[in-house]
Design a protein around this motif. Structure first.
Motif, PDB file in Angstrom:
ATOM      1  N   VAL A 472     -14.174   3.324   3.670  1.00  0.00           N
ATOM      2  CA  VAL A 472     -13.122   3.685   2.706  1.00  0.00           C
ATOM      3  C   VAL A 472     -11.744   3.563   3.364  1.00  0.00           C
ATOM      4  O   VAL A 472     -10.798   3.010   2.777  1.00  0.00           O
ATOM      5  CB  VAL A 472     -13.348   5.111   2.173  1.00  0.00           C
ATOM      6  N   ILE A 473     -11.635   4.066   4.589  1.00  0.00           N
ATOM      7  CA  ILE A 473     -10.363   3.995   5.316  1.00  0.00           C
ATOM      8  C   ILE A 473      -9.960   2.542   5.533  1.00  0.00           C
ATOM      9  O   ILE A 473      -8.796   2.150   5.316  1.00  0.00           O
ATOM     10  CB  ILE A 473     -10.477   4.736   6.663  1.00  0.00           C
ATOM     11  N   LEU A 474     -10.907   1.706   5.988  1.00  0.00           N
ATOM     12  CA  LEU A 474     -10.609   0.297   6.235  1.00  0.00           C
ATOM     13  C   LEU A 474     -10.219  -0.416   4.947  1.00  0.00           C
ATOM     14  O   LEU A 474      -9.310  -1.259   4.944  1.00  0.00           O
ATOM     15  CB  LEU A 474     -11.823  -0.391   6.865  1.00  0.00           C
ATOM     16  N   PHE A 475     -10.898  -0.099   3.846  1.00  0.00           N
ATOM     17  CA  PHE A 475     -10.583  -0.711   2.545  1.00  0.00           C
ATOM     18  C   PHE A 475      -9.125  -0.449   2.175  1.00  0.00           C
ATOM     19  O   PHE A 475      -8.394  -1.374   1.786  1.00  0.00           O
ATOM     20  CB  PHE A 475     -11.524  -0.152   1.478  1.00  0.00           C
ATOM     21  N   VAL A 476      -8.697   0.781   2.306  1.00  0.00           N
ATOM     22  CA  VAL A 476      -7.323   1.143   1.952  1.00  0.00           C
ATOM     23  C   VAL A 476      -6.328   0.440   2.874  1.00  0.00           C
ATOM     24  O   VAL A 476      -5.320  -0.124   2.418  1.00  0.00           O
ATOM     25  CB  VAL A 476      -7.138   2.669   2.011  1.00  0.00           C
ATOM     26  N   LEU A 477      -6.599   0.446   4.177  1.00  0.00           N
ATOM     27  CA  LEU A 477      -5.681  -0.175   5.134  1.00  0.00           C
ATOM     28  C   LEU A 477      -5.565  -1.677   4.895  1.00  0.00           C
ATOM     29  O   LEU A 477      -4.462  -2.245   4.972  1.00  0.00           O
ATOM     30  CB  LEU A 477      -6.157   0.091   6.560  1.00  0.00           C
ATOM     31  N   ILE A 478      -6.686  -2.337   4.606  1.00  0.00           N
ATOM     32  CA  ILE A 478      -6.655  -3.776   4.344  1.00  0.00           C
ATOM     33  C   ILE A 478      -5.805  -4.073   3.113  1.00  0.00           C
ATOM     34  O   ILE A 478      -4.973  -4.992   3.121  1.00  0.00           O
ATOM     35  CB  ILE A 478      -8.082  -4.313   4.154  1.00  0.00           C
ATOM     36  N   CYS A 479      -5.974  -3.290   2.056  1.00  0.00           N
ATOM     37  CA  CYS A 479      -5.177  -3.488   0.843  1.00  0.00           C
ATOM     38  C   CYS A 479      -3.691  -3.298   1.123  1.00  0.00           C
ATOM     39  O   CYS A 479      -2.849  -4.050   0.612  1.00  0.00           O
ATOM     40  CB  CYS A 479      -5.636  -2.525  -0.254  1.00  0.00           C
ATOM     41  N   VAL A 480      -3.355  -2.315   1.944  1.00  0.00           N
ATOM     42  CA  VAL A 480      -1.953  -2.063   2.284  1.00  0.00           C
ATOM     43  C   VAL A 480      -1.379  -3.250   3.058  1.00  0.00           C
ATOM     44  O   VAL A 480      -0.276  -3.742   2.764  1.00  0.00           O
ATOM     45  CB  VAL A 480      -1.823  -0.764   3.102  1.00  0.00           C
ATOM     46  N   PHE A 481      -2.117  -3.735   4.047  1.00  0.00           N
ATOM     47  CA  PHE A 481      -1.654  -4.879   4.835  1.00  0.00           C
ATOM     48  C   PHE A 481      -1.439  -6.108   3.948  1.00  0.00           C
ATOM     49  O   PHE A 481      -0.425  -6.802   4.053  1.00  0.00           O
ATOM     50  CB  PHE A 481      -2.665  -5.203   5.935  1.00  0.00           C
ATOM     51  N   LEU A 482      -2.404  -6.391   3.077  1.00  0.00           N
ATOM     52  CA  LEU A 482      -2.306  -7.576   2.222  1.00  0.00           C
ATOM     53  C   LEU A 482      -1.141  -7.449   1.247  1.00  0.00           C
ATOM     54  O   LEU A 482      -0.422  -8.431   1.011  1.00  0.00           O
ATOM     55  CB  LEU A 482      -3.622  -7.761   1.457  1.00  0.00           C
TER      56      LEU A 482
END
Length: 489
Positions: A472-482
């Motif tokens: 869940v944490i990685l999903f959110v961080l990836i979306c923020v980066f993109l």
């Protein structure tokens, strides 16, 4: 029941696409500077007979290798369109990397190096976890280090047990360490390289974003494993994996054993391996574009290498490593051939997937599919588009766990959408490989996860409980980066 292999999945996809070419109306875009012109799509006639289409179906893997494409005047060979549609260059590149990796492991340098690092840090548990995860992440980001991790469970599990942790800590250290590196691939030939080739951009495009993601996501993942390790050490009853009979006796025996020393040859091999990957990274980065903008003239020292040069680099490096590692003529040639054999499966996946692309191009339906997706992209913000590319690729990554096959199949359709959304194609590649890497942290169809859990004697459902919050944490961080990368251009 067993989930089919990537080869079977791609064979089914090939047949399904062939059937759909009879249903989807043919059409095409006008092209300018290698990109489809928005609003220029128009229907065309497809004069292929049924026998022509049947012929294309059966030879689609061959066409995928050589990039042979049908035109109104017949067949166009690889000299004209192979650079765009053929996978021969990528296929040979994968084999060369396979030879290099196999020869390197045959020298024993990497095994001994990681073994000595683990032994040296055995009294400092947190540093052991940080050190191994960092090394695995770096290996994952530059060469797709994944299946190779299966050989380290016998070493790392006893060490983590001796330090008061459980088997789940070892699993997290190995699977997540290498997996996060693959998720944030910078120059990984099996992910970034294959996708870049299919998207028509260089491997170095978008590397700064991927480096930033690598640093942040690796740090977060390491901290997550450290948090769990500290919790289990403080209270063993909170272990998700539990303990096996004889765990502590085995751990003490292995912890006391002295690993084999690194010889001068081993140290030199490690330095050459590091130099080879650094040279690869340096050679593909468009330095002039990063420093002076995308339209700047290349610097005199800018190499601008692509797959042919990189293939030669890894073949030469294989020979150098084999000679320094004292493998002998028989040993060196044998390991190079073995490396070709071990990695030819990945190359065949690329060929099969590229065959689907050529099949669609020959039937003139690729642009029709792209046009239908263009209407979805139109009007969306660049941030929404980037996140949508990530989300859409997650189920595709489950169906096609092979990163090379997934990239080759999806990029010819998804990459041109970036042109309509006014974002660089490299961002679509980053979104795709993030989705592929995220899914492959838990995919039950991969040997890295299921094989690793079997070696560690950890149940799959327990692993899902362990890794769930991190996903869940990685999903959110990836979306923020993109989103940020899309907005800032």
């Amino acid at each position: 029941m067993k989930f089919p292999s990537a080869y079977t999945v791609l064979a089914i996809v090939t047949l399904a696409v062939w059937v759909l070419t009879f249903i989807i109306p043919p059409g095409q875009y006008d092209v300018k500077d290698g990109k489809p012109v928005e609003g220029s799509y128009h229907h065309i006639d497809n004069d292929q007979s049924f026998m022509d289409r049947l012929h294309d179906l059966f030879i689609s893997p061959v066409n995928g290798l050589y990039g042979i494409q049908s035109t109104d005047s017949g067949q166009v060979g690889p000299d004209e369109v192979g650079a765009l549609y053929g996978s021969a260059a990528v296929f040979l590149f994968v084999l060369a990397v396979g030879a290099f990796i196999t020869v390197t492991f045959a020298t024993g340098a990497l095994d001994r190096g990681i073994g000595r690092l683990a032994h040296r840090l055995q009294s400092r548990g947190m540093l052991l976890i940080i050190g191994i995860m960092t090394i695995f992440a770096v290996a994952g980001t530059v060469e797709g280090f994944a299946e190779e991790t299966l050989g380290f469970y016998g070493l790392i599990i006893p060490l983590t047990l001796a330090l008061g942790y459980d088997r789940m800590v070892a699993v997290g250290t190995i699977i997540l360490g290498a997996g996060i590196g693959v998720l944030c691939s910078t120059v990984n030939p099996f992910a970034t390289g294959t996708a870049s080739s299919a998207a028509g951009v260089t491997i170095g495009d978008g590397i700064l974003l991927r480096l930033a993601m690598l640093v942040v996501l690796t740090t977060v993942t390491i901290l997550y494993v450290l948090w769990y390790a500290r919790k289990v050490k403080a209270d063993p009853t909170k272990s998700l994996s539990g303990f096996q009979p004889g765990d502590h006796d085995q751990a003490e025996a292995v912890a006391k054993a002295m690993p084999e020393p690194l010889t001068g040859r081993h140290k030199l091999v490690i330095w050459i391996v590091a130099f080879t990957f650094l040279l690869m990274i340096f050679s593909i980065i468009p330095w002039s574009g990063i420093i002076n903008g995308p339209d700047a003239d290349p610097f005199a020292w800018e190499l601008g290498w692509y797959f042919p040069e990189l293939t030669a680099l890894f073949l030469v490096a294989s020979v150098v490593v084999g000679v320094i590692g004292a493998l002998g003529e028989d040993g060196l040639t044998g390991k190079i051939v073995q490396g070709f054999g071990d990695f030819v499966g990945a190359g065949l996946v690329i060929v099969l997937a590229r065959g689907v692309t050529v099949l669609m191009n020959n039937s003139h339906v690729t642009d029709t599919v792209l046009h239908s997706l263009e209407s979805v992209v139109a009007g969306t913000s660049s941030a929404v588009f980037a996140i949508a590319m990530f989300v859409v690729n997650i189920p595709l990554a489950f169906l096609i766990p092979s990163t090379s096959g997934h990239a080759t199949l999806a990029m010819p359709i998804l990459a041109p959408l970036a042109d309509f959304a006014n974002v660089p194609r490299s961002l679509v590649i980053t979104a795709w490989q993030s989705a592929s890497g995220w899914m492959n942290l838990i995919a039950p169809t991969t040997a890295v996860v299921m094989g690793g859990l079997a070696l560690a004697k950890v149940r799959y459902d327990k692993y899902l409980r362990f890794v769930g919050p991190l996903l869940v944490i990685l999903f959110v961080l990836i979306c923020v980066f993109l989103a940020i990368a899309a907005i800032t251009g």
